[in-house]
Design a protein around this motif. Sequence first.
Motif, short mmCIF file in Angstrom:
data_model
loop_
_atom_site.label_atom_id
_atom_site.label_comp_id
_atom_site.label_asym_id
_atom_site.label_seq_id
_atom_site.Cartn_x
_atom_site.Cartn_y
_atom_site.Cartn_z
N SER A 16 0.53 -0.65 0.06
CA SER A 16 -0.27 0.14 -0.01
C SER A 16 0.90 1.12 -0.16
CB SER A 16 -0.82 0.25 0.99
OG SER A 16 -0.37 0.06 2.23
N ARG A 17 1.85 0.81 0.43
CA ARG A 17 3.14 2.44 0.71
C ARG A 17 3.62 2.25 -0.84
NH1 ARG A 17 3.31 0.47 6.48
NH2 ARG A 17 2.21 2.77 7.13
N ARG A 47 -6.24 2.77 1.17
CA ARG A 47 -5.15 3.71 0.87
C ARG A 47 -4.90 3.08 -0.32
NH1 ARG A 47 -3.48 0.55 5.86
NH2 ARG A 47 -2.26 -0.77 5.10
#
Length: 170
Positions: A16-17, A47
Motif C-alpha cells: 500500500s506504500r 489506502r
Amino acid sequence: QDLSRTMDQRMLETVSRAPHAREAPALSLNLNLETVITASFANFLERIGPEKKIVVEVQAVDIFTNLSLFLDVQGALKGLNHAILVDGLTLGTLRLIDISQLKPNYAKVAYAPEMEATGRGGAQLVQELVASVGEGKVILSRCESAGALSLGLKNGISLFQGRFLDSLKG
C-alpha cells in the motif's frame, strides 16, 4: 499459519506504500483466506483506492480446508469489483474437483509433462479448465521450457509464469 498471516499483514502494509503499486492498474496478491476478512485488508483497500482492481490469489488447499469462508470471501470481493484466483492447481486436483463449481474469476495450474498426454488424463483436463473458467483467465505456471508455452497456447491458455519466460526477458 500464524507466520503466514503475519507475512500477509506486512505485505499489505508494504504494497500500500509502494509507489509502483499505486501506479499499476491492478494488483495480484497471494493471501490466506483469513487475511481477506481482517481490518488490515479493509485498510489496505482504503489506502489504495476503489479504482484499483485487486486479484486475490488463494491456494486450493485453503479453499478445501474452509469452503464456506472461500464463498464468503469470493462474494465480498465480487461486491467490491475485485476478483479471486484459485492457485495451486495440478493435474491431480483437476482430476478430483470440478473447478467450475467454485466459479473463480481466474485459475492457475502448474505445468506438468503429463499434460502433453492426450485423453482425460492430460490435455483434456487443461481444456476443461479453460472452458470452465474462460479463455484469458487461466494461468499456466512453472513454465520451464518452450514446450510448456506451446502446450498452453494449443489448449487455449494465454497467460504464463515461469523461469523460461523470465529468461526471455534477459
